[in-house]
Design a protein around this motif. Structure first.
Motif, short mmCIF file in Angstrom:
data_model
loop_
_atom_site.label_atom_id
_atom_site.label_comp_id
_atom_site.label_asym_id
_atom_site.label_seq_id
_atom_site.Cartn_x
_atom_site.Cartn_y
_atom_site.Cartn_z
N GLN A 1 118.31 19.40 106.00
CA GLN A 1 118.33 20.01 107.33
C GLN A 1 119.72 20.58 107.62
N LEU A 2 119.73 21.85 108.02
CA LEU A 2 120.97 22.53 108.34
C LEU A 2 121.05 22.82 109.82
N PHE A 3 122.22 22.63 110.38
CA PHE A 3 122.47 22.92 111.78
C PHE A 3 123.68 23.83 111.86
N PHE A 4 123.54 24.94 112.60
CA PHE A 4 124.60 25.93 112.69
C PHE A 4 125.13 26.03 114.12
N PRO A 5 126.44 26.25 114.26
CA PRO A 5 126.97 26.55 115.59
C PRO A 5 126.38 27.88 116.07
N PRO A 6 126.25 28.08 117.37
CA PRO A 6 125.65 29.31 117.89
C PRO A 6 126.38 30.59 117.45
N ARG A 7 127.65 30.49 117.13
CA ARG A 7 128.43 31.69 116.77
C ARG A 7 128.06 32.26 115.39
N VAL A 8 127.33 31.49 114.57
CA VAL A 8 126.99 31.94 113.22
C VAL A 8 125.77 32.86 113.29
N SER A 9 125.93 34.08 112.80
CA SER A 9 124.86 35.08 112.89
C SER A 9 123.63 34.66 112.07
N GLN A 10 122.51 35.26 112.40
CA GLN A 10 121.27 35.01 111.68
C GLN A 10 121.39 35.44 110.22
N GLU A 11 122.10 36.55 109.96
CA GLU A 11 122.28 37.01 108.58
C GLU A 11 123.07 36.00 107.76
N CYS A 12 124.13 35.46 108.35
CA CYS A 12 124.94 34.46 107.66
C CYS A 12 124.11 33.19 107.43
N GLU B 1 130.59 45.00 104.19
CA GLU B 1 131.75 45.13 105.09
C GLU B 1 131.43 45.17 106.59
N PRO B 2 130.55 46.07 107.08
CA PRO B 2 130.36 46.13 108.54
C PRO B 2 129.88 44.81 109.13
N CYS B 3 129.00 44.15 108.42
CA CYS B 3 128.48 42.87 108.91
C CYS B 3 129.59 41.83 108.92
N ALA C 1 132.81 42.29 109.19
CA ALA C 1 133.79 42.60 110.22
C ALA C 1 133.33 42.08 111.58
N GLN C 2 132.05 42.28 111.90
CA GLN C 2 131.53 41.81 113.18
C GLN C 2 131.51 40.29 113.24
N GLU C 3 131.03 39.64 112.19
CA GLU C 3 130.93 38.18 112.15
C GLU C 3 132.31 37.54 112.28
N THR C 4 133.27 38.04 111.51
CA THR C 4 134.59 37.42 111.52
C THR C 4 135.32 37.67 112.83
N ALA C 5 135.03 38.77 113.48
CA ALA C 5 135.64 39.00 114.80
C ALA C 5 135.14 37.97 115.80
N GLU C 6 133.86 37.58 115.66
CA GLU C 6 133.32 36.56 116.57
C GLU C 6 133.85 35.18 116.26
N ILE C 7 134.08 34.88 114.98
CA ILE C 7 134.58 33.57 114.59
C ILE C 7 136.08 33.47 114.85
N HIS C 8 136.80 34.54 114.55
CA HIS C 8 138.26 34.56 114.69
C HIS C 8 138.66 35.71 115.61
N PRO C 9 138.56 35.55 116.93
CA PRO C 9 138.83 36.65 117.85
C PRO C 9 140.24 37.21 117.69
N CYS C 10 141.19 36.43 117.23
CA CYS C 10 142.57 36.91 117.08
C CYS C 10 142.72 37.84 115.88
N ALA C 11 141.73 37.88 115.00
CA ALA C 11 141.84 38.68 113.79
C ALA C 11 141.52 40.15 114.03
N GLN C 12 141.20 40.53 115.25
CA GLN C 12 140.80 41.92 115.51
C GLN C 12 141.98 42.86 115.46
#
Length: 142
Positions: A87-98, A127-129, A131-142
């Motif tokens: 059983q896997l549990f993900f934080p809400p910030r993790v996209s469906q694709e990930c 790449e585009p995916c 970039a979006q995912e990592t911006a949500e996980i690491h907001p300072c990385a933008q």
């Protein structure tokens, strides 16, 4: 800007954007039954249940554990029982694709896990995916 953990994951899977033969577990025949001195939390369920594993699917399992740990900040499983339950549990910030990629890597049946080539083609590793995912996980990385 892509965060360092993405580069680490890519380097593990595709150093120089080519397939890494070093990721394949050494095998003697189609199934390995050598004792494992590795981290138990990274063990695939077939090792726990049957005491053997096939190199490529076991490698993909390990990469799934690594990716989960990098994205979520903790290991998905703590005990052998957790691994076998799967059983896997993900934080809400993790996209469906990930989540799809990780769940695919951590398929209970080794035959259902992707190949390294399949991983390379997964939409989350494009790449585009990323970039979006990592911006949500690491907001300072933008």
């Amino acid at each position: 800007m892509t965060p360092p953990w993405v580069h680490l994951f890519r380097a593990c899977v595709f150093p120089g954007w080519s397939l890494a033969p070093s990721l394949y577990h050494f095998q003697f025949g189609p199934w390995s039954t050598l004792p494992s001195d590795g981290t138990p939390e990274y063990s695939p369920p077939e090792w726990i249940l049957f005491g053997c594993y096939h190199g490529q699917p076991a490698t993909i399992w390990t990469l799934g554990i690594l990716l989960y740990h990098l994205v979520c900040g903790h290991l998905p499983f703590q005990t052998n029982e957790d691994i076998v339950r799967g059983q896997l549990f993900f934080p809400p910030r993790v996209s469906q694709e990930c989540q799809h990629l990780i769940r695919w890597c951590l398929s209970m049946d080794p035959a259902d896990r992707p190949s390294l080539e399949d991983l390379f083609e997964h939409s989350w590793l494009q790449e585009p995916c990323l970039a979006q995912e990592t911006a949500e996980i690491h907001p300072c990385a933008q």
